[in-house]
Design an enzyme around this catalytic site. Structure first.
Site: not given
Ligand code: NAD
Ligand code: ZN
Length: 240
Positions: A102, A119, A130, A189
């Site tokens: 996240n 990430h 720079c 996921s």
């Molecule tokens: P993803 O969106 O691919 O998957 C989210 C997962 O969370 C799914 O498997 C879903 O079933 C599960 N989920 C949904 N609600 C839930 C809950 N209440 N409790 C537990 N699980 C729950 O996310 P990812 O695997 O983190 O990969 C996506 C990429 O996107 C990452 O690289 C991340 O950096 C970025 N991202 C970050 C954020 C954030 O910072 N909050 C938000 C969106 C995407």
């Molecule tokens: Zn710069």
């Protein structure tokens, strides 16, 4: 409480080395949209096509408009009981690392300190010219923003699809996976590499792997315990 939950609580309580891997799902109950849910769409665009170096090279203004929208949205979100439970368990463990995909900063806001943001963070910006990097929490008046020092384009301090992970947090994550006794995988996921392979690394050396996710994922099959539900409800029980 189920027998599976009792067993998993015991593994967590009795271990001295605990690793946790979190993804967007852990922040879903705080109101931060995940990428793969219907809420992730912005102007009908798929986030997976915006969070790329190619999209930024082609239209930095549009990519920044999307980030500014996400930053505004996340600013109004607070940590949920899942974040709080993770911050609390850290205090009880001599060896602990929270590895998060996240970028929202909510683990730090909840009080977690041993965090590897593999990430990056949406609250950091980096100059594409720079390389200077800094924290910036306020909105930019003009998009795309430019570097005061060199005039180069500023970019969000996050890892885009196809980019390498920052060295320090990803090395720390790997080291922890080679020694933790228990790994909890929550709200991811598990399809985005390399974090998608972390569970297998820990499992191969005999660590217990616990999954918390409402849905089945590609790592579910190798887990010693799986809890199908929301992390804000399950983590406080598992770690309590
Ligand atoms: P993803 O969106 O691919 O998957 C989210 C997962 O969370 C799914 O498997 C879903 O079933 C599960 N989920 C949904 N609600 C839930 C809950 N209440 N409790 C537990 N699980 C729950 O996310 P990812 O695997 O983190 O990969 C996506 C990429 O996107 C990452 O690289 C991340 O950096 C970025 N991202 C970050 C954020 C954030 O910072 N909050 C938000 C969106 C995407
Ligand atoms: Zn710069």
């Amino acid at each position: 409480m189920t027998r599976e939950m009792e067993a998993a609580r015991g593994w967590v309580r009795d271990c001295t080395s605990l690793c946790v891997l979190t993804g967007a799902g852990v922040s879903a109950e705080s109101g931060v949209p995940t990428f793969r849910g219907p809420e992730g769409l912005w102007r009908q665009r798929d986030p997976m096509s915006l969070a790329t170096p190619e999209a930024f090279a082609e239209d930095p203004k549009e990519v920044w408009e999307w980030y500014q929208w996400r930053r505004q949205r996340i600013r109004g979100c607070a940590p949920n009981p899942g974040h709080a439970a993770l911050a609390a368990v850290e205090a009880a463990k001599p060896d602990f690392l929270l590895v998060t995909q996240n970028v929202d900063g909510l683990h730090l806001a909840a009080g977690s300190r041993r965090v590897a943001e593999i990430h990056g963070s949406i609250w950091r910006v980096r100059c594409a010219g720079c390389g200077a990097e800094r924290e910036e929490r306020s909105d930019f008046a003009e998009l795309p923003p430019r570097c005061a020092a060199c005039g180069g384009l500023l970019r969000p301090g996050v890892v885009w699809f196809g980019e390498m992970l920052p060295r320090e947090p990803s090395d720390a994550a790997m080291e922890m996976l080679t020694r933790c006794e228990v790994l909890i995988v929550a709200g991811t996921s598990a399809v985005v590499a390399p974090a998608s392979g972390y569970a297998a690394v820990a499992k191969r050396r005999g660590a217990r792997v616990i999954e918390v996710n409402p849905d089945e994922t590609p790592v579910s099959g190798i887990c010693d315990a799986t809890f199908r539900g929301r992390s804000g409800e399950i983590l406080p029980v598992l770690l309590g």
